[in-house]
Motif scaffolding. Sequence first.
Motif, PDB file in Angstrom:
ATOM      1  N   ARG A 102      55.833 -12.208 -22.309  1.00  0.00           N
ATOM      2  CA  ARG A 102      55.079 -11.000 -21.982  1.00  0.00           C
ATOM      3  C   ARG A 102      55.031 -10.798 -20.467  1.00  0.00           C
ATOM      4  N   PRO A 103      54.806  -9.559 -20.044  1.00  0.00           N
ATOM      5  CA  PRO A 103      54.719  -9.295 -18.597  1.00  0.00           C
ATOM      6  C   PRO A 103      53.633 -10.102 -17.904  1.00  0.00           C
ATOM      7  N   GLU A 104      52.524 -10.387 -18.618  1.00  0.00           N
ATOM      8  CA  GLU A 104      51.436 -11.137 -17.997  1.00  0.00           C
ATOM      9  C   GLU A 104      51.881 -12.522 -17.544  1.00  0.00           C
ATOM     10  N   THR A 105      52.847 -13.097 -18.241  1.00  0.00           N
ATOM     11  CA  THR A 105      53.298 -14.447 -17.923  1.00  0.00           C
ATOM     12  C   THR A 105      54.083 -14.484 -16.617  1.00  0.00           C
ATOM     13  N   GLU A 106      54.539 -13.329 -16.156  1.00  0.00           N
ATOM     14  CA  GLU A 106      55.211 -13.290 -14.859  1.00  0.00           C
ATOM     15  C   GLU A 106      54.267 -13.733 -13.744  1.00  0.00           C
ATOM     16  N   LEU A 107      52.975 -13.487 -13.923  1.00  0.00           N
ATOM     17  CA  LEU A 107      51.997 -13.931 -12.923  1.00  0.00           C
ATOM     18  C   LEU A 107      51.948 -15.450 -12.853  1.00  0.00           C
ATOM     19  N   LEU A 108      51.963 -16.104 -14.008  1.00  0.00           N
ATOM     20  CA  LEU A 108      51.973 -17.561 -14.031  1.00  0.00           C
ATOM     21  C   LEU A 108      53.249 -18.105 -13.411  1.00  0.00           C
ATOM     22  N   ALA A 109      54.384 -17.482 -13.720  1.00  0.00           N
ATOM     23  CA  ALA A 109      55.649 -17.909 -13.123  1.00  0.00           C
ATOM     24  C   ALA A 109      55.607 -17.742 -11.607  1.00  0.00           C
ATOM     25  N   GLY A 110      55.030 -16.635 -11.156  1.00  0.00           N
ATOM     26  CA  GLY A 110      54.907 -16.412  -9.712  1.00  0.00           C
ATOM     27  C   GLY A 110      54.038 -17.463  -9.056  1.00  0.00           C
ATOM     28  N   TRP A 111      52.949 -17.838  -9.740  1.00  0.00           N
ATOM     29  CA  TRP A 111      52.099 -18.912  -9.198  1.00  0.00           C
ATOM     30  C   TRP A 111      52.891 -20.210  -9.077  1.00  0.00           C
ATOM     31  N   ALA A 112      53.674 -20.561 -10.113  1.00  0.00           N
ATOM     32  CA  ALA A 112      54.453 -21.793 -10.085  1.00  0.00           C
ATOM     33  C   ALA A 112      55.446 -21.792  -8.931  1.00  0.00           C
ATOM     34  N   ILE A 113      56.055 -20.668  -8.685  1.00  0.00           N
ATOM     35  CA  ILE A 113      57.019 -20.555  -7.588  1.00  0.00           C
ATOM     36  C   ILE A 113      56.328 -20.719  -6.243  1.00  0.00           C
ATOM     37  N   SER A 141      63.216 -18.596 -14.045  1.00  0.00           N
ATOM     38  CA  SER A 141      62.755 -17.876 -12.858  1.00  0.00           C
ATOM     39  C   SER A 141      62.558 -18.827 -11.676  1.00  0.00           C
ATOM     40  N   VAL A 142      61.953 -19.992 -11.939  1.00  0.00           N
ATOM     41  CA  VAL A 142      61.765 -20.963 -10.860  1.00  0.00           C
ATOM     42  C   VAL A 142      63.113 -21.395 -10.311  1.00  0.00           C
ATOM     43  N   ALA A 143      64.053 -21.699 -11.196  1.00  0.00           N
ATOM     44  CA  ALA A 143      65.373 -22.150 -10.744  1.00  0.00           C
ATOM     45  C   ALA A 143      66.117 -21.055  -9.980  1.00  0.00           C
ATOM     46  N   ARG A 144      65.947 -19.824 -10.410  1.00  0.00           N
ATOM     47  CA  ARG A 144      66.627 -18.698  -9.754  1.00  0.00           C
ATOM     48  C   ARG A 144      66.057 -18.463  -8.360  1.00  0.00           C
ATOM     49  N   GLU A 145      64.737 -18.506  -8.246  1.00  0.00           N
ATOM     50  CA  GLU A 145      64.107 -18.145  -6.980  1.00  0.00           C
ATOM     51  C   GLU A 145      63.951 -19.322  -6.025  1.00  0.00           C
ATOM     52  N   LEU A 146      64.020 -20.536  -6.561  1.00  0.00           N
ATOM     53  CA  LEU A 146      63.940 -21.735  -5.722  1.00  0.00           C
ATOM     54  C   LEU A 146      65.094 -22.659  -6.099  1.00  0.00           C
ATOM     55  N   PRO A 147      66.303 -22.326  -5.691  1.00  0.00           N
ATOM     56  CA  PRO A 147      67.481 -23.068  -6.160  1.00  0.00           C
ATOM     57  C   PRO A 147      67.522 -24.532  -5.735  1.00  0.00           C
ATOM     58  N   HIS A 148      66.711 -24.922  -4.756  1.00  0.00           N
ATOM     59  CA  HIS A 148      66.742 -26.315  -4.314  1.00  0.00           C
ATOM     60  C   HIS A 148      65.709 -27.187  -5.038  1.00  0.00           C
ATOM     61  N   CYS A 149      64.948 -26.603  -5.950  1.00  0.00           N
ATOM     62  CA  CYS A 149      63.994 -27.373  -6.738  1.00  0.00           C
ATOM     63  C   CYS A 149      64.696 -28.106  -7.882  1.00  0.00           C
ATOM     64  N   GLU A 150      64.125 -29.232  -8.284  1.00  0.00           N
ATOM     65  CA  GLU A 150      64.505 -29.860  -9.546  1.00  0.00           C
ATOM     66  C   GLU A 150      63.600 -29.263 -10.620  1.00  0.00           C
ATOM     67  N   VAL A 151      64.199 -28.648 -11.627  1.00  0.00           N
ATOM     68  CA  VAL A 151      63.422 -27.987 -12.671  1.00  0.00           C
ATOM     69  C   VAL A 151      63.761 -28.598 -14.024  1.00  0.00           C
ATOM     70  N   TYR A 152      62.714 -28.934 -14.766  1.00  0.00           N
ATOM     71  CA  TYR A 152      62.848 -29.545 -16.083  1.00  0.00           C
ATOM     72  C   TYR A 152      62.074 -28.687 -17.087  1.00  0.00           C
ATOM     73  N   ALA A 153      62.573 -28.648 -18.327  1.00  0.00           N
ATOM     74  CA  ALA A 153      61.911 -27.842 -19.356  1.00  0.00           C
ATOM     75  C   ALA A 153      62.027 -28.547 -20.697  1.00  0.00           C
ATOM     76  N   VAL A 154      61.003 -28.379 -21.535  1.00  0.00           N
ATOM     77  CA  VAL A 154      61.007 -28.972 -22.868  1.00  0.00           C
ATOM     78  C   VAL A 154      60.493 -27.963 -23.877  1.00  0.00           C
ATOM     79  N   GLU A 155      61.065 -28.004 -25.086  1.00  0.00           N
ATOM     80  CA  GLU A 155      60.653 -27.106 -26.167  1.00  0.00           C
ATOM     81  C   GLU A 155      60.797 -27.837 -27.494  1.00  0.00           C
ATOM     82  N   LEU A 156      59.798 -27.680 -28.356  1.00  0.00           N
ATOM     83  CA  LEU A 156      59.768 -28.382 -29.631  1.00  0.00           C
ATOM     84  C   LEU A 156      60.529 -27.659 -30.735  1.00  0.00           C
ATOM     85  N   ASP A 157      60.443 -26.349 -30.777  1.00  0.00           N
ATOM     86  CA  ASP A 157      61.020 -25.564 -31.873  1.00  0.00           C
ATOM     87  C   ASP A 157      62.553 -25.493 -31.731  1.00  0.00           C
TER      88      ASP A 157
END
Length: 293
Positions: A102-113, A141-157
């Motif tokens: 959802r668009p609201e989650t872009e705010l959380l992504a922006g905070w993380a960045i 989004s984090v990887a795109r906007e901060l290419p020098h970060c190490e980014v990890y992700a996990v999903e159960l489904d």
Amino acid sequence: MTDVSRSSSLPRRGDLLAQATAALAAAGVPSPANDAEVLLAHALGTPRARLLLVDEVDATAAARLASLVERRAQRIPLQHLIGSTGFRYLDIEVGPGVFTPRPETELLAGWAIEAATGAAAPGRDVRVVDLCTGSGAIAASVARELPHCEVYAVELDPAAVSWAERNLLNSGVELRHGDMADAFPELDGTVDVVVCNPPYVPLTEYEGVDVEAREHDPALALFSGEDGLDAMRVLEQVAARLLRAGGVVGAEHADLQGESAPAVFAGSGRWSEVRDHRDLAGRPRYLTARLAR
């Protein structure tokens, strides 16, 4: 001799949009005019911004639009029909089996960045972990906007993992299929930012969930116990395990959880600077906290 102009039998853009809007409105679609334009642009294979340049629509595109409108009237999500949704600077592929960001989650992504940017220090890489990644929108989004970060992700489904794989392809993000509860043990105590959009709808609110979300978003991405905070409680423990001292966590929650969700962190005694943040409509939307040193 008199010139006789032949009138075209092709449908006009304005007429098709009016018909589509009326059909969607009659079906109870919340934003019928917007959706009609998006679907017509998709049927034409043209950007929405160029619709004004279209006068007449060929028969193939008109038939394609009619089919799309019929399916949208059945409350199939707009994003499923066009195959993607915009998220910050990216187009995220979505469809059956994955939660539509959802668009609201872009705010959380922006905070993380912003948090990851602030954590940068000479001699080491910044590490960001996205738990319950779903489509992979935040991690991408984090990887795109901060290419020098190490980014990890996990999903159960498993179904959602397949969508995340598409969206994170060539992004540099390390994606794993698994439960956030025991994700990335090798990173314990080394992560700068943990970010998560967990399931947070109480099971008691099933009937109140929007029909499109209830019928097309995975239940695993929506519901989280009687009070909606089961996943938040797990997140609090996992974030405390993963983060370095002084690291930060951010998590989305329901607008009615503006006090109860932060309380999960404040009550554990492990966190400082526990704060809640509002979305652009002024509703409580996500919390942040810092692991006590």
